[in-house]
Design a protein around this motif. Structure first.
Motif, PDB file in Angstrom:
ATOM      1  N   ASN A  36       0.804  -1.221   0.000  1.00  5.84           N
ATOM      2  CA  ASN A  36       0.000   0.000   0.000  1.00  5.84           C
ATOM      3  C   ASN A  36       0.839   1.274   0.000  1.00  5.84           C
ATOM      4  O   ASN A  36       0.302   2.362  -0.082  1.00  5.84           O
ATOM      5  CB  ASN A  36      -0.930   0.041   1.219  1.00  5.84           C
ATOM      6  CG  ASN A  36      -1.979  -1.033   1.147  1.00  5.84           C
ATOM      7  OD1 ASN A  36      -2.409  -1.412   0.052  1.00  5.84           O
ATOM      8  ND2 ASN A  36      -2.384  -1.543   2.295  1.00  5.84           N
ATOM      9  N   HIS A  37       2.151   1.130   0.146  1.00  3.70           N
ATOM     10  CA  HIS A  37       3.025   2.296   0.237  1.00  3.70           C
ATOM     11  C   HIS A  37       4.119   2.215  -0.822  1.00  3.70           C
ATOM     12  O   HIS A  37       4.537   1.140  -1.219  1.00  3.70           O
ATOM     13  CB  HIS A  37       3.669   2.379   1.628  1.00  3.70           C
ATOM     14  CG  HIS A  37       2.672   2.501   2.728  1.00  3.70           C
ATOM     15  ND1 HIS A  37       2.218   1.415   3.421  1.00  3.70           N
ATOM     16  CD2 HIS A  37       2.033   3.577   3.236  1.00  3.70           C
ATOM     17  CE1 HIS A  37       1.349   1.820   4.325  1.00  3.70           C
ATOM     18  NE2 HIS A  37       1.214   3.132   4.237  1.00  3.70           N
ATOM     19  N   THR A  38       4.592   3.386  -1.265  1.00  5.05           N
ATOM     20  CA  THR A  38       5.676   3.475  -2.232  1.00  5.05           C
ATOM     21  C   THR A  38       6.777   4.328  -1.628  1.00  5.05           C
ATOM     22  O   THR A  38       6.501   5.290  -0.902  1.00  5.05           O
ATOM     23  CB  THR A  38       5.179   4.139  -3.541  1.00  5.05           C
ATOM     24  OG1 THR A  38       4.031   3.431  -3.992  1.00  5.05           O
ATOM     25  CG2 THR A  38       6.248   4.123  -4.606  1.00  5.05           C
ATOM     26  N   PHE A  39       8.009   3.995  -1.927  1.00  3.40           N
ATOM     27  CA  PHE A  39       9.158   4.736  -1.401  1.00  3.40           C
ATOM     28  C   PHE A  39      10.044   5.147  -2.573  1.00  3.40           C
ATOM     29  O   PHE A  39      10.527   4.308  -3.319  1.00  3.40           O
ATOM     30  CB  PHE A  39       9.933   3.836  -0.419  1.00  3.40           C
ATOM     31  CG  PHE A  39      10.978   4.567   0.352  1.00  3.40           C
ATOM     32  CD1 PHE A  39      10.634   5.315   1.465  1.00  3.40           C
ATOM     33  CD2 PHE A  39      12.315   4.505  -0.021  1.00  3.40           C
ATOM     34  CE1 PHE A  39      11.606   5.984   2.195  1.00  3.40           C
ATOM     35  CE2 PHE A  39      13.285   5.167   0.706  1.00  3.40           C
ATOM     36  CZ  PHE A  39      12.927   5.907   1.812  1.00  3.40           C
ATOM     37  N   LEU A  40      10.229   6.457  -2.754  1.00  2.00           N
ATOM     38  CA  LEU A  40      11.040   6.988  -3.851  1.00  2.00           C
ATOM     39  C   LEU A  40      12.129   7.897  -3.294  1.00  2.00           C
ATOM     40  O   LEU A  40      11.905   8.576  -2.291  1.00  2.00           O
ATOM     41  CB  LEU A  40      10.180   7.821  -4.807  1.00  2.00           C
ATOM     42  CG  LEU A  40       8.919   7.190  -5.369  1.00  2.00           C
ATOM     43  CD1 LEU A  40       8.053   8.248  -6.032  1.00  2.00           C
ATOM     44  CD2 LEU A  40       9.297   6.127  -6.374  1.00  2.00           C
ATOM     45  N   THR A  41      13.276   7.938  -3.952  1.00  4.15           N
ATOM     46  CA  THR A  41      14.333   8.868  -3.581  1.00  4.15           C
ATOM     47  C   THR A  41      14.721   9.657  -4.816  1.00  4.15           C
ATOM     48  O   THR A  41      14.926   9.095  -5.884  1.00  4.15           O
ATOM     49  CB  THR A  41      15.564   8.122  -3.011  1.00  4.15           C
ATOM     50  OG1 THR A  41      15.151   7.366  -1.874  1.00  4.15           O
ATOM     51  CG2 THR A  41      16.641   9.090  -2.584  1.00  4.15           C
ATOM     52  N   GLU A  42      14.801  10.976  -4.655  1.00  7.01           N
ATOM     53  CA  GLU A  42      15.161  11.845  -5.774  1.00  7.01           C
ATOM     54  C   GLU A  42      15.958  13.031  -5.253  1.00  7.01           C
ATOM     55  O   GLU A  42      15.904  13.346  -4.066  1.00  7.01           O
ATOM     56  CB  GLU A  42      13.903  12.317  -6.501  1.00  7.01           C
ATOM     57  CG  GLU A  42      12.919  13.038  -5.595  1.00  7.01           C
ATOM     58  CD  GLU A  42      11.510  13.152  -6.164  1.00  7.01           C
ATOM     59  OE1 GLU A  42      11.241  12.572  -7.217  1.00  7.01           O
ATOM     60  OE2 GLU A  42      10.699  13.821  -5.527  1.00  7.01           O
ATOM     61  N   ASP A  43      16.687  13.686  -6.147  1.00 11.80           N
ATOM     62  CA  ASP A  43      17.440  14.879  -5.797  1.00 11.80           C
ATOM     63  C   ASP A  43      16.652  16.109  -6.216  1.00 11.80           C
ATOM     64  O   ASP A  43      16.048  16.133  -7.285  1.00 11.80           O
ATOM     65  CB  ASP A  43      18.802  14.895  -6.498  1.00 11.80           C
ATOM     66  CG  ASP A  43      19.749  13.844  -5.926  1.00 11.80           C
ATOM     67  OD1 ASP A  43      19.586  13.490  -4.750  1.00 11.80           O
ATOM     68  OD2 ASP A  43      20.650  13.394  -6.653  1.00 11.80           O
ATOM     69  N   THR A  44      16.679  17.141  -5.364  1.00 10.14           N
ATOM     70  CA  THR A  44      16.018  18.397  -5.709  1.00 10.14           C
ATOM     71  C   THR A  44      16.933  19.200  -6.623  1.00 10.14           C
ATOM     72  O   THR A  44      18.081  18.826  -6.866  1.00 10.14           O
ATOM     73  CB  THR A  44      15.730  19.242  -4.449  1.00 10.14           C
ATOM     74  OG1 THR A  44      16.975  19.646  -3.876  1.00 10.14           O
ATOM     75  CG2 THR A  44      14.910  18.466  -3.434  1.00 10.14           C
ATOM     76  N   GLN A  45      16.448  20.333  -7.093  1.00  7.92           N
ATOM     77  CA  GLN A  45      17.264  21.180  -7.956  1.00  7.92           C
ATOM     78  C   GLN A  45      18.460  21.758  -7.203  1.00  7.92           C
ATOM     79  O   GLN A  45      19.408  22.241  -7.816  1.00  7.92           O
ATOM     80  CB  GLN A  45      16.424  22.305  -8.561  1.00  7.92           C
ATOM     81  CG  GLN A  45      15.847  23.265  -7.530  1.00  7.92           C
ATOM     82  CD  GLN A  45      14.850  24.220  -8.153  1.00  7.92           C
ATOM     83  OE1 GLN A  45      14.291  23.952  -9.188  1.00  7.92           O
ATOM     84  NE2 GLN A  45      14.623  25.347  -7.496  1.00  7.92           N
ATOM     85  N   PHE A  46      18.446  21.712  -5.866  1.00  4.35           N
ATOM     86  CA  PHE A  46      19.559  22.209  -5.060  1.00  4.35           C
ATOM     87  C   PHE A  46      20.533  21.100  -4.674  1.00  4.35           C
ATOM     88  O   PHE A  46      21.458  21.319  -3.909  1.00  4.35           O
ATOM     89  CB  PHE A  46      19.031  22.900  -3.792  1.00  4.35           C
ATOM     90  CG  PHE A  46      18.102  24.031  -4.087  1.00  4.35           C
ATOM     91  CD1 PHE A  46      18.578  25.218  -4.623  1.00  4.35           C
ATOM     92  CD2 PHE A  46      16.752  23.905  -3.865  1.00  4.35           C
ATOM     93  CE1 PHE A  46      17.722  26.263  -4.917  1.00  4.35           C
ATOM     94  CE2 PHE A  46      15.876  24.939  -4.151  1.00  4.35           C
ATOM     95  CZ  PHE A  46      16.368  26.120  -4.678  1.00  4.35           C
ATOM     96  N   GLY A  47      20.286  19.868  -5.168  1.00  2.00           N
ATOM     97  CA  GLY A  47      21.170  18.751  -4.887  1.00  2.00           C
ATOM     98  C   GLY A  47      20.896  18.039  -3.575  1.00  2.00           C
ATOM     99  O   GLY A  47      21.683  17.212  -3.137  1.00  2.00           O
TER     100      GLY A  47
END
Length: 181
Positions: free
Chosen positions: A135-146
């Protein structure tokens, strides 16, 4: 009711001896290094106070000493809820209930998104919970500030998790999550 805090003055001294200043070092100026170190210590002292500080007005060596309330102290003092449920201490059912409560009240501008600071162990626990429960999703991403931001997506909304270096300085704090909402 009015809310009060005090202004805390942060000071971090730096310097080197005359002998050390007169020597030319291969890896750069010792004075510049000491100044950089003092700036780092200064920033860490401020962050620590703004997170975990406790208001105090007193004296040290006959001089006034004031420390400010941090976020956690202010939330506790003015009727907010601080839950210290570290990683591995919550069951999946308790985690779902916690997330539901976190999204129970809408925030103007971002009704389905919350931001939390946490340690690495807590971040790992959210990742494992998402793997176990479909039921849950886990994502990792970088923002425009790194800045690396992990997102725990539940049926109630998105919880943005930012690991904070100060949480990882102590093994118990590495398990904690500070929800700001």
């Amino acid at each position: 009711a009015p809310r009060f805090n005090v202004t805390q003055i942060f000071r971090n001294a730096w310097g080197i001896s005359g002998t050390a200043e007169a020597i030319t070092y291969r890896n750069g100026s010792k004075k510049a290094k000491n100044k950089r170190d003092a700036m780092t210590f200064h920033a860490e002292d401020k962050e620590r106070a703004f997170l975990w500080g406790k208001k105090h007005v007193g004296q040290l060596n006959g001089k006034p000493l004031r420390t400010c309330d941090g976020i956690i102290s202010q939330v506790e003092q003015y009727g907010g809820l601080i839950e210290v449920a570290g990683a591995g201490l919550m069951s999946l059912k308790e985690l779902r209930n916690h997330i539901r409560q976190l999204f129970a009240y809408n925030i103007k501008g971002m009704p389905n998104e919350r931001i939390s600071f946490c340690g690495d162990i807590a971040l790992q626990a959210f990742s494992e919970a998402a793997q176990i429960d479909g039921n849950h999703t886990f994502l990792t991403e970088d923002t425009q500030f790194g800045i690396s931001v992990s997102t725990f997506i539940s049926p109630f909304g998105k919880l943005k998790l930012l690991t904070h270096p100060m949480f990882n300085m102590h093994p118990e704090k590495a398990k904690q999550v500070l929800n700001l909402h």
